[in-house]
Design a protein around this motif. Sequence first.
Motif, mmCIF file in Angstrom:
data_model
loop_
_atom_site.group_PDB
_atom_site.id
_atom_site.type_symbol
_atom_site.label_atom_id
_atom_site.label_comp_id
_atom_site.label_asym_id
_atom_site.label_seq_id
_atom_site.Cartn_x
_atom_site.Cartn_y
_atom_site.Cartn_z
ATOM 1 N N ARG A 127 0.672 -1.297 0.169
ATOM 2 C CA ARG A 127 -0.111 -0.123 -0.082
ATOM 3 C C ARG A 127 0.963 1.318 0.135
ATOM 4 N NH1 ARG A 127 -4.909 0.540 -1.462
ATOM 5 N NH2 ARG A 127 -5.346 2.162 -0.122
ATOM 6 N N ARG A 163 2.398 1.633 -3.487
ATOM 7 C CA ARG A 163 1.229 1.981 -4.285
ATOM 8 C C ARG A 163 1.014 3.485 -4.141
ATOM 9 N NH1 ARG A 163 -4.975 -0.031 -4.525
ATOM 10 N NH2 ARG A 163 -5.293 0.831 -6.700
ATOM 11 N N SER A 164 1.069 3.941 -2.871
ATOM 12 C CA SER A 164 0.651 5.254 -2.677
ATOM 13 C C SER A 164 1.707 6.148 -3.374
ATOM 14 C CB SER A 164 0.412 5.723 -1.404
ATOM 15 O OG SER A 164 1.325 5.522 -0.549
ATOM 16 N N ARG A 165 2.955 5.958 -3.333
ATOM 17 C CA ARG A 165 4.080 6.554 -3.773
ATOM 18 C C ARG A 165 4.209 6.784 -5.232
ATOM 19 N NH1 ARG A 165 8.774 5.294 0.824
ATOM 20 N NH2 ARG A 165 7.618 6.349 2.615
ATOM 21 N N GLY A 212 1.725 4.936 -7.530
ATOM 22 C CA GLY A 212 0.581 5.069 -7.975
ATOM 23 C C GLY A 212 0.259 3.636 -8.760
#
Length: 192
Positions: A182, A185-187, A189
């Motif tokens: 996660r 993914r947040s860093r 995309g």
Amino acid sequence: MPPVTQALIGANVLVYLLELAAGNALFSWLALWPLGSHFAPWQPVTYAFLHGGLFHLFFNMLGLYMFGADLERVWGPRRYLVYYAVSVLGAAIAQLGFAALSGSAAPAIGASGGVFGLLLAFALYFPRRTVLLLVPPIPLPAWVFAALYGALELVLGVTGTAGGVAHFAHLGGMAGGYLVIRVWRSRRGLWG
């Protein structure tokens, strides 16, 4: 075999051989003991290199190879090692929490928390890849295998079935790994 996967398997085998030679001395020093008199700060890492017999070692190393080798090829050695380490630590935190809540005084050992983290990532990255159950020999897509195995661990942990197995550590390894993905993914995309 990729280098970190190979090194982790080699380290586990080496520590197992040292366990055979040193016996309880190594176990009592490196196993993950519940918080209290036997706990030491290195144990949330070192417990993952101890195993309770040849079959325990074999199946953990089989999982490390099956799920870890492809992930290391995708992520590269550094990212793979970070992921595995966080899965091991997530498993340790879950086990320590369970021991504190249940009053258990039993130590935990084994790489399975890290392996369960790898299983989760493998299912996310290669969801349609076939994984063959050993008993009974049934081929399943990786995402189904991981979901069923995770659900089984939760049921066994909650019901107290299959004692002597750190079911919540397995789930903690999956949770730790999921958090890493996660964050990645947040860093970036995307999934890592």
